[in-house]
Design a protein around this motif. Structure first.
Motif, PDB file in Angstrom:
ATOM      1  N   ARG A  54     -36.062  -5.207 -21.897  1.00 56.43           N
ATOM      2  CA  ARG A  54     -35.649  -6.601 -21.990  1.00 56.43           C
ATOM      3  C   ARG A  54     -34.365  -6.773 -21.202  1.00 56.43           C
ATOM      4  O   ARG A  54     -33.405  -6.052 -21.441  1.00 56.43           O
ATOM      5  N   LYS A 114     -38.990  -4.560 -30.308  1.00 50.98           N
ATOM      6  CA  LYS A 114     -40.416  -4.476 -29.967  1.00 50.98           C
ATOM      7  C   LYS A 114     -40.570  -4.812 -28.499  1.00 50.98           C
ATOM      8  O   LYS A 114     -40.167  -5.870 -28.066  1.00 50.98           O
ATOM      9  N   ILE A 135     -42.625  -5.805 -25.350  1.00 48.99           N
ATOM     10  CA  ILE A 135     -43.874  -6.494 -25.040  1.00 48.99           C
ATOM     11  C   ILE A 135     -44.477  -5.859 -23.798  1.00 48.99           C
ATOM     12  O   ILE A 135     -43.812  -5.747 -22.775  1.00 48.99           O
ATOM     13  N   LEU A 160     -47.220  -8.313 -18.911  1.00 49.78           N
ATOM     14  CA  LEU A 160     -48.422  -9.129 -18.810  1.00 49.78           C
ATOM     15  C   LEU A 160     -49.048  -9.030 -17.438  1.00 49.78           C
ATOM     16  O   LEU A 160     -50.231  -9.252 -17.271  1.00 49.78           O
ATOM     17  N   PHE A 161     -48.257  -8.687 -16.471  1.00 49.16           N
ATOM     18  CA  PHE A 161     -48.760  -8.781 -15.108  1.00 49.16           C
ATOM     19  C   PHE A 161     -48.818  -7.419 -14.416  1.00 49.16           C
ATOM     20  O   PHE A 161     -48.213  -7.256 -13.355  1.00 49.16           O
ATOM     21  N   PRO A 164     -38.580 -13.662 -18.981  1.00 46.77           N
ATOM     22  CA  PRO A 164     -38.438 -14.942 -19.673  1.00 46.77           C
ATOM     23  C   PRO A 164     -37.203 -15.733 -19.244  1.00 46.77           C
ATOM     24  O   PRO A 164     -36.120 -15.157 -19.077  1.00 46.77           O
ATOM     25  N   THR A 165     -37.391 -17.029 -19.086  1.00 45.82           N
ATOM     26  CA  THR A 165     -36.314 -17.882 -18.564  1.00 45.82           C
ATOM     27  C   THR A 165     -35.070 -17.823 -19.452  1.00 45.82           C
ATOM     28  O   THR A 165     -33.948 -17.737 -18.964  1.00 45.82           O
ATOM     29  N   TYR A 166     -35.291 -17.856 -20.769  1.00 48.19           N
ATOM     30  CA  TYR A 166     -34.134 -17.906 -21.663  1.00 48.19           C
ATOM     31  C   TYR A 166     -33.283 -16.638 -21.568  1.00 48.19           C
ATOM     32  O   TYR A 166     -32.070 -16.660 -21.751  1.00 48.19           O
ATOM     33  N   ILE A 213     -30.732 -18.618 -28.225  1.00 48.96           N
ATOM     34  CA  ILE A 213     -31.590 -19.476 -29.047  1.00 48.96           C
ATOM     35  C   ILE A 213     -31.498 -19.017 -30.496  1.00 48.96           C
ATOM     36  O   ILE A 213     -31.806 -17.861 -30.810  1.00 48.96           O
ATOM     37  N   GLU A 214     -31.040 -19.893 -31.323  1.00 52.30           N
ATOM     38  CA  GLU A 214     -30.840 -19.529 -32.736  1.00 52.30           C
ATOM     39  C   GLU A 214     -32.171 -19.591 -33.463  1.00 52.30           C
ATOM     40  O   GLU A 214     -32.925 -20.514 -33.283  1.00 52.30           O
ATOM     41  N   HIS A 254     -46.912 -17.095 -18.374  1.00 53.86           N
ATOM     42  CA  HIS A 254     -45.463 -16.846 -18.457  1.00 53.86           C
ATOM     43  C   HIS A 254     -44.895 -17.461 -19.731  1.00 53.86           C
ATOM     44  O   HIS A 254     -43.986 -16.893 -20.344  1.00 53.86           O
ATOM     45  N   LEU A 283     -45.764 -15.137 -22.443  1.00 53.86           N
ATOM     46  CA  LEU A 283     -44.885 -13.959 -22.394  1.00 53.86           C
ATOM     47  C   LEU A 283     -43.513 -14.279 -22.992  1.00 53.86           C
ATOM     48  O   LEU A 283     -42.943 -13.465 -23.734  1.00 53.86           O
ATOM     49  N   ASP A 284     -43.003 -15.466 -22.689  1.00 58.42           N
ATOM     50  CA  ASP A 284     -41.698 -15.874 -23.226  1.00 58.42           C
ATOM     51  C   ASP A 284     -41.744 -15.910 -24.750  1.00 58.42           C
ATOM     52  O   ASP A 284     -40.828 -15.411 -25.419  1.00 58.42           O
ATOM     53  N   ALA A 311     -43.904 -14.340 -26.702  1.00 56.63           N
ATOM     54  CA  ALA A 311     -44.115 -12.980 -27.212  1.00 56.63           C
ATOM     55  C   ALA A 311     -42.813 -12.197 -27.220  1.00 56.63           C
ATOM     56  O   ALA A 311     -42.505 -11.471 -28.163  1.00 56.63           O
ATOM     57  N   THR A 312     -42.017 -12.370 -26.163  1.00 51.36           N
ATOM     58  CA  THR A 312     -40.744 -11.652 -26.077  1.00 51.36           C
ATOM     59  C   THR A 312     -39.764 -12.182 -27.119  1.00 51.36           C
ATOM     60  O   THR A 312     -39.057 -11.407 -27.757  1.00 51.36           O
ATOM     61  N   TYR A 313     -39.751 -13.481 -27.275  1.00 50.55           N
ATOM     62  CA  TYR A 313     -38.796 -14.073 -28.214  1.00 50.55           C
ATOM     63  C   TYR A 313     -39.094 -13.674 -29.659  1.00 50.55           C
ATOM     64  O   TYR A 313     -38.212 -13.299 -30.412  1.00 50.55           O
ATOM     65  N   GLY A 337     -41.231 -11.232 -30.571  1.00 52.27           N
ATOM     66  CA  GLY A 337     -41.572  -9.817 -30.722  1.00 52.27           C
ATOM     67  C   GLY A 337     -42.967  -9.638 -31.287  1.00 52.27           C
ATOM     68  O   GLY A 337     -43.202  -8.800 -32.148  1.00 52.27           O
ATOM     69  N   VAL A 338     -43.885 -10.468 -30.827  1.00 54.86           N
ATOM     70  CA  VAL A 338     -45.275 -10.359 -31.290  1.00 54.86           C
ATOM     71  C   VAL A 338     -46.170  -9.995 -30.112  1.00 54.86           C
ATOM     72  O   VAL A 338     -45.723  -9.996 -28.966  1.00 54.86           O
ATOM     73  N   LEU A 377     -49.171 -10.286 -27.299  1.00 56.90           N
ATOM     74  CA  LEU A 377     -49.486 -11.391 -26.391  1.00 56.90           C
ATOM     75  C   LEU A 377     -50.608 -12.264 -26.938  1.00 56.90           C
ATOM     76  O   LEU A 377     -50.610 -13.478 -26.756  1.00 56.90           O
ATOM     77  N   SER A 411     -36.818 -23.375 -32.215  1.00 57.98           N
ATOM     78  CA  SER A 411     -36.490 -22.300 -31.261  1.00 57.98           C
ATOM     79  C   SER A 411     -37.605 -22.136 -30.234  1.00 57.98           C
ATOM     80  O   SER A 411     -37.341 -21.996 -29.041  1.00 57.98           O
ATOM     81  N   LYS A 431     -37.670 -24.695 -27.634  1.00 59.18           N
ATOM     82  CA  LYS A 431     -36.593 -24.504 -26.655  1.00 59.18           C
ATOM     83  C   LYS A 431     -36.973 -23.430 -25.630  1.00 59.18           C
ATOM     84  O   LYS A 431     -36.752 -23.600 -24.431  1.00 59.18           O
ATOM     85  N   VAL A 432     -37.573 -22.338 -26.154  1.00 61.66           N
ATOM     86  CA  VAL A 432     -37.997 -21.249 -25.258  1.00 61.66           C
ATOM     87  C   VAL A 432     -39.003 -21.783 -24.239  1.00 61.66           C
ATOM     88  O   VAL A 432     -38.904 -21.532 -23.036  1.00 61.66           O
ATOM     89  N   LEU A 475     -37.477 -24.356 -21.662  1.00 59.19           N
ATOM     90  CA  LEU A 475     -36.704 -23.750 -20.575  1.00 59.19           C
ATOM     91  C   LEU A 475     -37.611 -23.323 -19.425  1.00 59.19           C
ATOM     92  O   LEU A 475     -37.293 -23.504 -18.256  1.00 59.19           O
ATOM     93  N   ARG A 476     -38.763 -22.755 -19.798  1.00 60.50           N
ATOM     94  CA  ARG A 476     -39.719 -22.311 -18.768  1.00 60.50           C
ATOM     95  C   ARG A 476     -40.322 -23.505 -18.038  1.00 60.50           C
ATOM     96  O   ARG A 476     -40.400 -23.524 -16.808  1.00 60.50           O
TER      97      ARG A 476
END
Lengths: 371, 416
Positions: free
Chosen positions: A319, A339, A341, A344-345, A361-363, A370-371, B240, B243-244, B246-248, B250-251, B253, B291, B294-295, B298-299
């Protein structure tokens, strides 16, 4: 097996009978300890190897209840560091359901556990015909044992009998064979660089603090059964990437063992892993009761120190912005392994626009909290 | 048993997307295409609209075509294929010739030379043209749409616009078609196809920006005065966003994809979840809604900004698409709050697409994710009418079938 690297403690009638047989079979390769309240069980044994509980309380007679045996054991095992060889493996053999075995085994295992020894137990579970009271007693003892032992293997007397009519001596012979098999298993695990004495939080802190970047990957226990060396490698390449297998410095396999039936498959897996990764491989066995709830049955951790650039090139990435330095002790206690991920690509060219990798990821790229 | 159609005109559109392979069979009836067959298959060999595993992609295409063949009861041997992915660009090229003060009598050869020069400027190395439009001639300051031969002129110029794609993308798709013994009638840019399905001629005249956001890539086309003003493809899409999430969280895809859908569905339909399996996803969405939004926002904002930036690079003035504004289409256009974000970024009206209706089974395809395959049919039909795409003659088809029947792949196709 090297001499005295295995200490086997026989507790109570069943335990002592089995260990006596083991001593004869292994011919000095194991260090036996006999523990009982009943002096008649250990009359003809070497004094150095015997611990008689409650000499001045029960006067050599058997303990009248589990609680009595427990109190006597607690008193006796306050000072027994000499029994524990930290370089070796400590195995308790006991029959659950009786008074001494059910009362003393948890206390001894707890003491070994506290002294930093590797506490493992091979226990017998009473058969149905022995009565509900014994079974319940065994269950209660087992609960206590599982919370203080690194690994406990259970042998069912019912299964040993197998519906046949055999004498007590015949049953003990069969039991000894089963225990021998389990000792061999434990010995294999011990020799496969298996770390039993792992404290999950400490282990995690160590990895994070030492800038070991962890990429956990878990597989189901059912998959282990069909594992072969080739397929294991394929699965790992598929999930982690060949680049990661090549550059990783340490590989940990973390397993927790739910029941005895799966241990053979587990050993097979650990042996395959050992062959595959050789010197950089370690496995950690965590007993069911000590493992965190959300820890997968079998998980691999591929660790790399300060090689962030390499990882980004691998099939798995990290990450962005993940800096192990930011983890404080308190945070680590509440953190699980990040965890990861799966990318994907795979096989595709990163989407780069104006020098930014859009696959991240953009964030995270923009550092938005992000809370 | 499927019949090989000889007297009926059939167009088959094929979209090999990142999430699905979709084929649509249309029959031309009363000068209009009418959908008679649909085939769909999950897409496994494609990432970001590019084929990464030909073998799996071929199997998926085969499965999709077989389904469409079965529904339409025809044998498909010719397809129009959608193209998307990184490297697709829009360019214009111009050339001019100045003659002696007396001028020169223009011939066909002079016009051909001009066109060739203009097109050479457009086409980058290792790129092929997907689409081109000719913007007419300027002969001594007069704009003419037709060639004027025999006239005397001192200065002649011409202008072309074209969409080009890397040869590698086309070659990969061609290879799959070859394996399946399919003849490619033409390759059409997905963005152009999607625009054909969701915009009317009037909208294209007034000025409209169509953003087609799929699973693997985002395509955009801008029309003004019925002419293509800009086009492009960005290798970022709905995957994408998954993916965002999933990353946020933690699960996995798979779960992130379900969360993404649930997140968008709530706002769109306000539907309840009855399925027990979805309950967990629903709980995650409820607990993390702000949240997650917001994620995702942003994308989406980033995607819109990139499109805006590309338009800026192409020196497109903002006011040419303010009348109609932006139309969002493609599967990921249904993502939560996409409309609001696009409205803020572009500062023009934004709306979700509505696929133009035409006869046949199109009611089943009235979703944004089918904009590209439906648009392919429409665009292919238009190009056939204009003579840009030309179907093989009966003799050519017969010869092709004869050649194909001798190839090992043909035996395999029959076997499967």
């Amino acid at each position: 097996m090297k001499d005295h690297q295995i200490v086997v403690a026989g507790i109570g009638g069943t335990g002592i009978e089995v260990v006596k047989r083991l001593v004869a079979i292994y011919e000095g390769k194991i260090k036996p300890i006999f523990v009982d309240t009943d002096i008649r069980q250990i009359t003809f044994l070497c004094e150095d190897e015997c611990i008689i509980l409650g000499k001045h309380h029960t006067y050599g007679f058997p303990a009248s209840s589990v609680e009595v045996a427990q109190v006597l054991a607690e008193e006796e095992f306050k000072n027994i560091p000499s029994l524990i060889d930290s370089q070796g493996i400590f195995i308790v053999v006991a029959g659950l359901g009786g008074n001494t075995g059910s009362g003393v085994a948890p206390v001894l295992l707890k003491r070994v556990f506290e002294l930093g020894g590797l506490s493992t137990a091979i226990l017998t579970i009473p058969a149905q015909f022995e009565g509900e009271a014994k079974i319940q007693k065994a269950k209660r003892a087992l609960q206590r044992i599982q919370s203080v032992s690194h690994l406990s293997l259970l042998i069912s007397i019912q299964k040993l009998l197998g519906g046949s009519n055999i004498s007590i001596m015949g049953l003990l012979d069969r039991l000894t064979e089963a225990v021998m098999l389990d000792i061999d298993i434990l010995w294999s695990l011990f020799n496969s660089k298996c770390i039993f004495k792992v404290n999950w939080n400490e282990f995690r802190t160590h990895l994070l603090k030492n800038r070991l970047i962890c990429l956990p990957f878990s597989i189901s226990l059912a998959d282990i059964k069909s594992f072969k060396a080739d397929s294991l490698l394929d699965i790992l390449i598929q999930n982690v990437g060949s680049k990661m297998l090549e550059i990783c410095e340490t590989v940990f396999t973390i397993v927790h063992i739910p029941d005895r039936g799966e241990i053979h498959d587990l050993i097979k897996l650990l042996e395959e892993c050992k062959k595959l990764f050789n010197h950089k491989y370690y496995s950690c066995c965590i007993s069911e009761s000590l493992a965190p709830i959300n820890l997968p049955k079998v998980s691999f951790i591929f660790a790399i120190k300060d090689r962030i650039d390499d990882i980004e090139e691998a099939t798995y990435g990290i990450r962005p912005g993940q800096d192990p330095e930011r983890y404080t002790e308190e945070m680590v206690q509440s953190l699980e392994f990040e965890k990861y991920i799966k990318e994907l690509f795979p096989l595709s060219v990163p989407s780069v626009y104006d020098g930014q990798n859009l696959d991240i990821p953009t964030y995270l790229r923009k550092g938005v909290k992000i809370e | 048993m499927p019949i090989r159609m000889t007297n009926r005109e059939i167009i088959t559109a094929l979209e090999i997307g990142t999430s699905k392979v979709c084929s649509i069979v249309a029959e031309i009836k009363d000068h209009r295409p009418s959908i008679i067959g649909i085939g769909q298959s999950i897409s496994q060999g494609v990432r970001k609209s590019n084929i990464v595993d030909k073998r799996i992609a071929t199997l998926n295409v085969r499965h999709s075509l077989a389904e469409a063949e079965q529904m339409a009861n025809v044998v498909i041997d010719e397809v129009v294929v959608a193209v998307a992915g990184s490297g697709i660009s829009w360019k214009w090229g111009a050339s001019f010739k100045e003659y002696s003060p007396k001028g020169k009598i223009l011939s066909n050869e002079d016009y051909d030379d001009l066109s060739r020069e203009a097109l050479d400027q457009i086409r980058p190395i290792d790129h092929v043209e997907l689409w081109k439009d000719w913007l007419g001639y300027d002969i001594d300051g007069k704009n003419l749409k037709e060639k004027v031969t025999g006239a005397r002129a001192k200065r002649v110029s011409t202008k072309y616009v074209a969409i080009t794609a890397p040869s590698a993308i086309i070659d990969e798709k061609k290879a799959i078609m070859d394996r399946l013994s399919l003849h490619v009638l033409g390759f059409i840019f997905s963005g152009v196809a999607a625009a054909a399905a969701v915009t009317s001629e009037i909208q294209r005249d007034l000025g409209v920006l169509v953003i087609d956001i799929g699973a693997g890539s985002t395509n955009f086309v801008l029309y003004h005065k019925k002419l293509l003003q800009a086009a492009g493809s960005i290798p970022v899409g709905g995957d994408h966003i998954t993916l965002d999430i999933a990353t946020y969280l933690g699960v996995s895809l798979e779960k992130a994809e379900r969360i993404k859908i649930a997140l968008s569905r709530n706002l769109n339909e306000n539907s309840k979840v009855d399925n027990l399996d979805e309950n967990e996803v629903w709980q995650i969405v409820t607990m993390n809604r702000i949240s997650l939004e917001k994620v995702v926002a942003l994308r989406l904002e980033e995607i819109c900004e990139i499109v805006k930036n590309e338009l800026k690079k192409a020196e497109i003035k903002h006011d040419i698409y303010t009348n109609i504004g932006v139309i969002l289409t493609g599967g990921a256009s249904q993502t939560v709050k996409f409309n609001d974000i696009a409205k803020i970024v572009f500062g023009v009206p934004v709306r979700r697409s509505k696929i133009i209706s035409f006869p046949g089974l199109s009611d089943h395809l009235n979703c944004p994710e089918f904009a590209t395959p439906i648009g392919l049919i429409l665009e292919a039909y238009n190009l056939l009418q204009q003579g840009v795409l030309v179907k093989d003659s009966s003799f050519q088809r017969l010869w092709r079938e004869l050649k194909d029947s001798l190839r090992p792949s043909s035996f395999l196709k029959r076997l499967t």
